[in-house]
Structures are given as C-alpha cells and as structure tokens.
Design an enzyme around this catalytic site. Structure first.
Site, PDB file in Angstrom:
ATOM      1  N   CYS A  38     110.995 107.383  52.852  1.00 35.81           N
ATOM      2  CA  CYS A  38     110.271 106.511  53.727  1.00 35.81           C
ATOM      3  C   CYS A  38     109.117 107.028  54.618  1.00 35.81           C
ATOM      4  O   CYS A  38     108.187 105.936  54.799  1.00 35.81           O
ATOM      5  CB  CYS A  38     111.272 105.758  54.417  1.00 35.81           C
ATOM      6  SG  CYS A  38     111.746 106.886  55.677  1.00 35.81           S
TER       7      CYS A  38
ATOM      8  N   CYS B  76     118.500 106.594  58.019  1.00 30.04           N
ATOM      9  CA  CYS B  76     117.761 106.454  59.247  1.00 30.04           C
ATOM     10  C   CYS B  76     118.676 107.092  60.305  1.00 30.04           C
ATOM     11  O   CYS B  76     117.934 107.873  61.153  1.00 30.04           O
ATOM     12  CB  CYS B  76     117.378 105.046  59.605  1.00 30.04           C
ATOM     13  SG  CYS B  76     116.917 103.950  58.256  1.00 30.04           S
TER      14      CYS B  76
HETATM   15 FE1  FES Z   1     112.812 105.333  57.262  1.00 31.31          FE
HETATM   16 FE2  FES Z   1     114.646 104.013  58.482  1.00 31.31          FE
HETATM   17  S1  FES Z   1     113.612 103.697  56.426  1.00 31.31           S
HETATM   18  S2  FES Z   1     113.940 106.046  58.994  1.00 31.31           S
END
Ligand code: FES
Length: 145
Positions: A33, A103
């Site tokens: 991400c 996360c």
């Molecule tokens: Fe990347 Fe939550 S989507 S840390």
C-alpha cells in the site's frame, strides 16, 4: 466496518510526534500500500520505555494501530514490549476488518525496528529481537518525514 475504539484512536491519535535524541527509531513501510510508519522510543537506564511517539503516513487503521501500540508499550520494559504483538494491538482495539490486519503488522514491525535500533546503539541483545526486514534507513529516504 470499524469498531468504536478504532474510530476513536483514528480521530484522536495518542502520542503523535517525534522524540528528540530518541533511544531508538524505527521506520517501516508496507510495499503493497506504500504506507510508512515511524516509531520513536525513549528508554531509561533500566530498559523501561518512558515515552513513545509515532508518525504514520498511512490509512486510518494504521493510524489507530500505531496510536494503540504506543499506549501499550509505554511503561513496559524492552522485553515486555517485544511481546506486544499485532494481535494484542488488534484486541485492544476490539478487532480490525480482515483486509486491514496488515496495517496492524506495520505497528508491530515499527516498534521492533525501533527496539532493534536501541539494541544496536547499546550493544544489547534480546530474545526474539531480530533485524527488521523492512526497516527504511535514513540514507535510503528521499525526504525527511
Ligand atoms: Fe496500508 Fe493500512 S492500507 S497500512
């Protein structure tokens, strides 16, 4: 989708900021991400965590888990803090949606990276503390976060 505790920590994150001359600093990133988290630790001569601050450039769950993780490790010894898993952070937040579990791993990894930094600086070794895989070193950063 999020529990009340997650929303509360996301909206009022605890311990945001940085610590000057920190005993240990850890920065980790999630390649998928692109989110980044940095943890600062202030550790006293008895190896007890006096203070912990964080900066997170990431999603709401990353902010909430870092906030909760800082609260969980403050007051603990290094050895106790090593046992604060992402599972413990998630439980303290009354759970996270399955797609957001990664996360919470970022928070655990950032704390371990900061503890590793502290251990390296002080030539210490702790059971279960290994070099973090995703630590981002200062010289690899293109900018100061
Ligand atoms: Fe990347 Fe939550 S989507 S840390």
């Amino acid at each position: 989708m999020y529990t009340e505790k997650v929303m509360e920590h996301f909206q009022n994150p605890r311990n945001v900021g940085e610590i000057e001359n920190a005993s240990g600093v850890g920065t980790v990133g999630n390649a998928k991400c692109g989110d980044i988290m940095r943890i600062y630790l202030d550790i006293d001569e008895n190896q007890r965590i006096k203070d912990c601050k964080f900066k997170t450039f990431g999603c709401g769950a990353a902010v909430a888990t870092s906030s909760m993780a800082t609260e969980l490790v403050i007051g603990k010894t290094v050895e106790e803090a090593l046992k604060v898993t992402n599972q413990a952070v998630m439980e303290a937040l009354d759970g996270l949606p399955p797609v957001k579990v990664h996360c919470s791993l970022l928070a655990e990894e950032a704390i371990h990276a900061a503890l590793w930094d502290y251990a390296q600086k002080n030539h210490l070794e702790f059971d279960g503390l290994v070099q973090p895989k995703s630590d981002i070193h200062e010289d690899e950063e293109s900018q100061d976060y």
